[in-house]
Design a protein around this motif. Structure first.
Motif, PDB file in Angstrom:
ATOM      1  N   ASP A   1       9.830  12.184  -1.382  1.00 48.30           N
ATOM      2  CA  ASP A   1      10.517  10.888  -1.384  1.00 48.30           C
ATOM      3  C   ASP A   1       9.721   9.840  -0.606  1.00 48.30           C
ATOM      4  O   ASP A   1       9.591   8.688  -1.042  1.00 48.30           O
ATOM      5  N   LEU A   2       9.171  10.237   0.546  1.00 51.44           N
ATOM      6  CA  LEU A   2       8.371   9.306   1.345  1.00 51.44           C
ATOM      7  C   LEU A   2       7.103   8.891   0.592  1.00 51.44           C
ATOM      8  O   LEU A   2       6.698   7.728   0.642  1.00 51.44           O
ATOM      9  N   LYS A   3       6.473   9.826  -0.091  1.00 46.04           N
ATOM     10  CA  LYS A   3       5.277   9.492  -0.880  1.00 46.04           C
ATOM     11  C   LYS A   3       5.599   8.449  -1.942  1.00 46.04           C
ATOM     12  O   LYS A   3       4.851   7.475  -2.127  1.00 46.04           O
TER      13      LYS A   3
ATOM     14  N   GLN B   1       8.034   6.274  -1.902  1.00 50.98           N
ATOM     15  CA  GLN B   1       8.328   5.000  -1.246  1.00 50.98           C
ATOM     16  C   GLN B   1       7.046   4.288  -0.832  1.00 50.98           C
ATOM     17  O   GLN B   1       6.924   3.070  -0.991  1.00 50.98           O
ATOM     18  N   VAL B   2       6.087   5.041  -0.288  1.00 52.37           N
ATOM     19  CA  VAL B   2       4.826   4.439   0.142  1.00 52.37           C
ATOM     20  C   VAL B   2       4.057   3.916  -1.066  1.00 52.37           C
ATOM     21  O   VAL B   2       3.506   2.808  -1.042  1.00 52.37           O
TER      22      VAL B   2
ATOM     23  N   ASN C   1       5.436   0.686  -2.332  1.00 52.97           N
ATOM     24  CA  ASN C   1       5.537  -0.340  -1.277  1.00 52.97           C
ATOM     25  C   ASN C   1       6.976  -0.625  -0.869  1.00 52.97           C
ATOM     26  O   ASN C   1       7.322  -1.744  -0.509  1.00 52.97           O
ATOM     27  N   GLN C   2       7.830   0.368  -0.904  1.00 54.23           N
ATOM     28  CA  GLN C   2       9.216   0.214  -0.474  1.00 54.23           C
ATOM     29  C   GLN C   2       9.466   0.833   0.898  1.00 54.23           C
ATOM     30  O   GLN C   2      10.555   0.715   1.434  1.00 54.23           O
ATOM     31  N   TYR C   3       8.469   1.511   1.456  1.00 51.41           N
ATOM     32  CA  TYR C   3       8.641   2.173   2.755  1.00 51.41           C
ATOM     33  C   TYR C   3       8.485   1.149   3.866  1.00 51.41           C
ATOM     34  O   TYR C   3       7.511   0.396   3.914  1.00 51.41           O
ATOM     35  N   THR C   4       9.455   1.102   4.769  1.00 55.52           N
ATOM     36  CA  THR C   4       9.380   0.205   5.923  1.00 55.52           C
ATOM     37  C   THR C   4       9.447   1.033   7.196  1.00 55.52           C
ATOM     38  O   THR C   4      10.173   2.027   7.279  1.00 55.52           O
ATOM     39  N   VAL C   5       8.686   0.606   8.164  1.00 61.32           N
ATOM     40  CA  VAL C   5       8.621   1.307   9.445  1.00 61.32           C
ATOM     41  C   VAL C   5       9.619   0.664  10.389  1.00 61.32           C
ATOM     42  O   VAL C   5       9.663  -0.560  10.542  1.00 61.32           O
ATOM     43  N   ASN C   6      10.428   1.490  11.035  1.00 63.93           N
ATOM     44  CA  ASN C   6      11.381   1.006  12.024  1.00 63.93           C
ATOM     45  C   ASN C   6      10.650   0.917  13.364  1.00 63.93           C
ATOM     46  O   ASN C   6      10.393   1.930  14.021  1.00 63.93           O
TER      47      ASN C   6
END
Length: 104
Positions: free
Chosen positions: A74-76, A78-79, A82-87
């Motif tokens: 899932d993380l792959k 998202q990355v 370009n939907q993965y955001t870092v908190n």
């Protein structure tokens, strides 16, 4: 550290042990000699409780949980999309926590 000298010492000790066994076995019957030769050729090892626990932990950590594989996938995705955001707050808390553990 010399490994060769240790191996030679082990071989000498094993040969001396076999020589002692063979001299004591010569007075016994052939059936007793067969039993004794089987007993002298077997090796045993006793592990401490800590070692057994470490082996269990190692075996458990070698197995990857199924949900982790799904989470990584899932993380792959998202990355890549370009939907993965870092908190930033979570990252900062982890960094400060690890620094505090090292310092005190």
């Amino acid at each position: 550290m010399k490994i060769n000298s240790t191996q030679q010492y082990i071989n000498q000790s094993y040969a001396a042990n076999n020589a002692k066994t063979n001299t004591t076995a010569s007075a016994n019957t052939p059936a007793d000699q067969g039993k004794q030769s089987e007993e002298t050729l077997s090796d045993t090892i006793n592990l401490s409780a800590t070692t057994r626990d470490l082996q269990k932990i190692s075996a458990a950590s070698a197995e990857e949980p199924k949900e982790r594989a799904q989470m990584v996938e899932d993380l792959k995705l998202q990355v890549q999309s370009n939907q993965y955001t870092v908190n930033a707050e979570q990252v900062a808390e982890k960094m400060i926590g690890s620094i505090m553990n090292e310092v005190g």
